[in-house]
Design an enzyme around this catalytic site. Structure first.
Site, PDB file in Angstrom:
ATOM      1  CB  CYS A 116      -0.842  -0.095   1.336  1.00  0.00           C
ATOM      2  SG  CYS A 116      -2.184  -1.347   1.289  1.00  0.00           S
ATOM      3  CG  HIS A 256      -2.970   3.531   2.470  1.00  0.00           C
ATOM      4  ND1 HIS A 256      -3.368   3.133   1.281  1.00  0.00           N
ATOM      5  CD2 HIS A 256      -2.805   2.073   3.212  1.00  0.00           C
ATOM      6  CE1 HIS A 256      -3.970   1.773   1.440  1.00  0.00           C
ATOM      7  NE2 HIS A 256      -3.502   1.187   2.782  1.00  0.00           N
ATOM      8  CG  ASN A 286      -6.377  -0.603   1.765  1.00  0.00           C
ATOM      9  OD1 ASN A 286      -5.929  -0.366   0.763  1.00  0.00           O
ATOM     10  ND2 ASN A 286      -5.880  -1.271   2.694  1.00  0.00           N
TER      11      ASN A 286
HETATM   12  N1  ACO Z   1     -17.852  -8.381  10.315  1.00  0.00           N
HETATM   13  C1  ACO Z   1     -18.029  -8.519  11.817  1.00  0.00           C
HETATM   14  N2  ACO Z   1     -17.158  -8.702  12.669  1.00  0.00           N
HETATM   15  C2  ACO Z   1     -16.036  -8.936  12.306  1.00  0.00           C
HETATM   16  C3  ACO Z   1     -15.700  -8.573  11.086  1.00  0.00           C
HETATM   17  C4  ACO Z   1     -16.628  -8.157  10.179  1.00  0.00           C
HETATM   18  N3  ACO Z   1     -16.041  -8.109   8.737  1.00  0.00           N
HETATM   19  N4  ACO Z   1     -14.112  -8.614  11.089  1.00  0.00           N
HETATM   20  C5  ACO Z   1     -13.732  -9.004  12.049  1.00  0.00           C
HETATM   21  N5  ACO Z   1     -14.969  -9.059  13.007  1.00  0.00           N
HETATM   22  C6  ACO Z   1     -14.811  -9.388  14.250  1.00  0.00           C
HETATM   23  C7  ACO Z   1     -13.739 -10.222  14.831  1.00  0.00           C
HETATM   24  O1  ACO Z   1     -13.621 -11.402  14.791  1.00  0.00           O
HETATM   25  C8  ACO Z   1     -13.579  -9.932  16.333  1.00  0.00           C
HETATM   26  O2  ACO Z   1     -14.608 -10.905  17.101  1.00  0.00           O
HETATM   27  P1  ACO Z   1     -14.212 -11.509  18.401  1.00  0.00           P
HETATM   28  O3  ACO Z   1     -13.858 -10.523  19.472  1.00  0.00           O
HETATM   29  O4  ACO Z   1     -15.194 -12.417  18.862  1.00  0.00           O
HETATM   30  O5  ACO Z   1     -12.791 -12.277  18.177  1.00  0.00           O
HETATM   31  C9  ACO Z   1     -14.339  -8.308  16.462  1.00  0.00           C
HETATM   32  O6  ACO Z   1     -14.967  -8.322  15.383  1.00  0.00           O
HETATM   33  C10 ACO Z   1     -13.293  -7.481  16.862  1.00  0.00           C
HETATM   34  O7  ACO Z   1     -12.109  -7.412  16.181  1.00  0.00           O
HETATM   35  P2  ACO Z   1     -10.992  -6.609  16.040  1.00  0.00           P
HETATM   36  O8  ACO Z   1      -9.806  -7.035  15.216  1.00  0.00           O
HETATM   37  O9  ACO Z   1     -10.636  -6.282  17.587  1.00  0.00           O
HETATM   38  O10 ACO Z   1     -11.592  -5.411  15.379  1.00  0.00           O
HETATM   39  P3  ACO Z   1     -10.902  -4.079  15.229  1.00  0.00           P
HETATM   40  O11 ACO Z   1     -11.687  -2.786  15.648  1.00  0.00           O
HETATM   41  O12 ACO Z   1      -9.157  -4.099  15.564  1.00  0.00           O
HETATM   42  O13 ACO Z   1     -11.009  -3.761  13.693  1.00  0.00           O
HETATM   43  C11 ACO Z   1      -9.872  -4.040  11.464  1.00  0.00           C
HETATM   44  C12 ACO Z   1     -10.420  -4.883  12.827  1.00  0.00           C
HETATM   45  C13 ACO Z   1     -10.846  -3.163  10.857  1.00  0.00           C
HETATM   46  C14 ACO Z   1      -9.257  -5.218  10.614  1.00  0.00           C
HETATM   47  C15 ACO Z   1      -8.680  -3.092  12.142  1.00  0.00           C
HETATM   48  O14 ACO Z   1      -7.720  -3.754  13.014  1.00  0.00           O
HETATM   49  C16 ACO Z   1      -7.732  -2.758  10.977  1.00  0.00           C
HETATM   50  O15 ACO Z   1      -8.333  -1.862  10.099  1.00  0.00           O
HETATM   51  N6  ACO Z   1      -6.428  -2.781  10.875  1.00  0.00           N
HETATM   52  C17 ACO Z   1      -5.813  -2.547   9.892  1.00  0.00           C
HETATM   53  C18 ACO Z   1      -5.546  -3.410   8.694  1.00  0.00           C
HETATM   54  C19 ACO Z   1      -5.088  -2.609   7.592  1.00  0.00           C
HETATM   55  O16 ACO Z   1      -5.221  -1.577   7.405  1.00  0.00           O
HETATM   56  N7  ACO Z   1      -4.741  -3.472   6.638  1.00  0.00           N
HETATM   57  C20 ACO Z   1      -4.027  -3.129   5.514  1.00  0.00           C
HETATM   58  C21 ACO Z   1      -2.636  -2.640   5.566  1.00  0.00           C
HETATM   59  S1  ACO Z   1      -2.127  -1.918   3.952  1.00  0.00           S
HETATM   60  C22 ACO Z   1      -1.683  -3.012   2.848  1.00  0.00           C
HETATM   61  O17 ACO Z   1      -0.668  -3.220   2.529  1.00  0.00           O
HETATM   62  C23 ACO Z   1      -2.785  -3.466   1.785  1.00  0.00           C
END
Ligand code: ACO
Length: 333
Positions: A116, A256, A286
């Protein structure tokens, strides 16, 4: 002594697939909801490629627009750089397909993979090549079909991404325009925090591995979140200091577009109000390397950028990689 050269942005363009996929549509296939996706990420919908749309076709469409806005012909370009982590084919470089599609004769063409962060890495590399005097006009394209890497049954990843491309044309000038300061960085120890395991030379894709879904992206979202905020805010402060600017002098941040909460936390660390941050991930999700140039393009086209403005570009991605740059907007007079 030779005069210092800069690399002004003369043209910009973007291309996204026709097909829109809303959160509600995804919620019909996996255990998620529009409410969860919107509140945890800020995404409402994304664009996903259909038949005949590849990394090179989207990239070429964005590049054509950028050349047109720059008022330049394909023959003016002497280097093509494509930032992508989802090439048309593992070999050869997809930049060559874009070069051919645009009819750019003979210019060097290569791919750059910084996930990214690829576009901001590309700005750093293209500007350095122009400043050194080795190139005069560089076409920098960022195009990713990230949805190709997704497991559509993994709700942790599949709701986050969309496809798209953006492009800019950079040209040498003696006026202080374009990137004034930039930095690129990586923390390779974190490469497993986000990766597609199978399909490369370390783990060639076999039918067995593909059945297990090991060719898809796996991600530790929480860890990436923390590194993203730190990587983008620290590198932003570094380039602002190098350019002799305070955050207050920034007219617009084009970050980003991964998660609106990452963007808000970064803006907070820079002590900048969200009114000065461009966000369009609600419509595209994204789009990996394409997210910054797509946002930049929309910022210009909606009048959010004026000549003389200082724009802060900042990105973070798999690798782990990060990159920031401060641009003085405007075309040479
Ligand atoms: N729908 C419903 N529930 C979900 C979903 C979904 N789509 N995805 C995850 N959950 C659940 C999880 O299973 C978890 O449940 P649990 O507590 O029973 O285990 C709960 O939601 C909370 O999960 P968290 O990981 O705490 O959620 P968080 O608030 O951290 O959000 C997210 C997750 C959106 C992925 C966030 O951590 C994030 O954006 N991280 C950065 C990821 C990113 O930007 N990656 C790309 C990098 S750039 C590149 O190189 C392409």
């Amino acid at each position: 002594m030779a005069k210092l050269r800069y690399a002004a942005i003369l043209g910009w363009g973007m291309a996204v697939p026709q097909r829109v996929v809303t959160n509600d549509e995804l919620a019909q296939q996996i255990d998620t909801s529009d409410e969860w996706i919107r509140t945890r990420t800020g995404i409402n919908q994304r664009r996903i490629v259909g038949p005949g749309e590849y990394t090179s076709t989207l990239g070429a469409d964005a590049a054509r627009q950028a050349l047109e806005r720059a008022g330049l012909a394909p023959t003016d370009v002497d280097l093509v750089i494509l930032a992508t982590c989802t090439p048309d084919r593992p070999f050869p470089a997809t930049a060559c397909a874009i070069q051919a599609s645009l009819g750019i004769p003979g210019a060097g063409a290569f791919d750059l993979n910084a996930a990214c962060s690829g576009f901001v890495y590309g700005m750093h590399v293209a500007t350095a090549m122009i400043r050194s005097g080795m190139h005069r006009t560089v076409l920098l394209v960022a195009s990713d079909i990230f949805t190709h890497l997704l497991n559509w049954n993994d709700r942790n990843t599949c709701v986050l991404f969309g496809d798209g491309a953006g492009a800019v044309v950079l040209q040498a000038t003696e006026q202080p325009l374009g990137l004034l300061a930039s930095t690129i960085g990586a923390w390779g120890q974190g490469e497993d925090l986000m990766a597609a395991e199978a399909g490369g030379t370390r783990m060639p894709a076999t039918p067995e591995l593909m059945k297990q879904g090991r060719q898809h992206v796996m991600m530790n979202g929480r860890e990436i979140f923390k590194h993203a905020v730190r990587g983008m805010s620290e590198s932003s402060l570094q380039v602002l200091a190098e350019a002799g600017l305070t955050p207050d002098a920034v007219s617009l941040v084009v970050p980003h577009q991964a998660n609106v909460r990452i963007i808000e936390a970064t803006a907070k660390r820079l002590e900048l109000p969200m009114e000065r941050v461009f966000v369009n991930l609600d419509r595209y999700g994204n789009t990996s390397a394409a997210s910054v140039p797509i946002a930049l393009c929309e910022a210009v086209e909606t009048g959010r950028l004026r000549d003389g403005d200082h724009v802060l570009l900042t990105a973070f991605g798999g690798g782990l990689t990060w990159a920031s740059g401060v641009v003085r907007w405007g075309r040479p007079s």
